[in-house]
Structure formats: C-alpha cells, structure tokens
Design a protein around this motif. Structure first.
Motif: not given
Length: 107
Positions: A11-16, A20-22
């Motif tokens: 969850f945290v990795l997906a959030l980061l 970063e992408v957006i």
C-alpha cells in the motif's frame, strides 16, 4: 501478521509511486489523462475485491474500505471531468430560425 505487513508495505509503495508519477505530469495534461486514470482506478477496485476475499484482520478491512472508497471516488470524478471536457469540444449549430434572421439582418 506477516501478510498484514506485506499488505501495508504494498500500500505504501503504491502510494509513493502514484504520487511520484502524478507529480511529474504538468497541470495542463491532467484533464486529458483522466480517461486513462479511470481504467487504472478500475484495476485498483478489482484488486481491492481480490484482497478482500483473503483478508483476515480488522486493520486489513480498514485498508480495503479506504482503497475501495478512494478508487471509486477517482473513477466517478474522472468520468465527470472527462464528460465536461468532451462537452467543450462539441460544436453548437445555430438553429435554422436564427440563421435566417442573421441573413435578413445582413441585407
């Protein structure tokens, strides 16, 4: 407990990665990219359903609920923004009566 740690880590990795992408996209491109974002958030909702089938702790259900609500908000909001954007590009043809009056006024 081990699966909960893995779920929180993912969850945290997906959030980061998402931030970063957006964050790299210029503001002028956010609206045209909404349609693509809708499909990504649809995949997130499918993932939430799959994870919910194997959840075994109350904290996991909290994260599942949060992901489902936020993903659904993004999908609905994306369709609203995309619809508004498409409305801007539709041509509005004047009515026949209005065009006839313009011709008479020009004479």
């Amino acid at each position: 407990m081990n699966t909960l740690v893995v779920a929180i880590t993912l969850f945290v990795l997906a959030l980061l990665i998402g931030v970063e992408v957006i964050g790299k996209v210029p503001a002028t491109l956010h609206t045209p990219l909404m349609s693509g974002a809708n499909s990504i958030h649809g995949i997130v909702i499918v993932g939430v359903v799959i994870v919910a089938a194997h959840a075994d702790s109350p904290l996991a259900y909290v994260f599942i609920f949060l992901a489902a609500v936020l993903g659904t908000m993004n999908v609905v909001g994306g369709y609203v923004v995309t619809d508004r954007m498409l409305e801007m590009f539709k041509s509005s043809k004047p009515s026949k009566a209005g065009a006839d009056q313009d011709k008479e006024g020009a004479k």
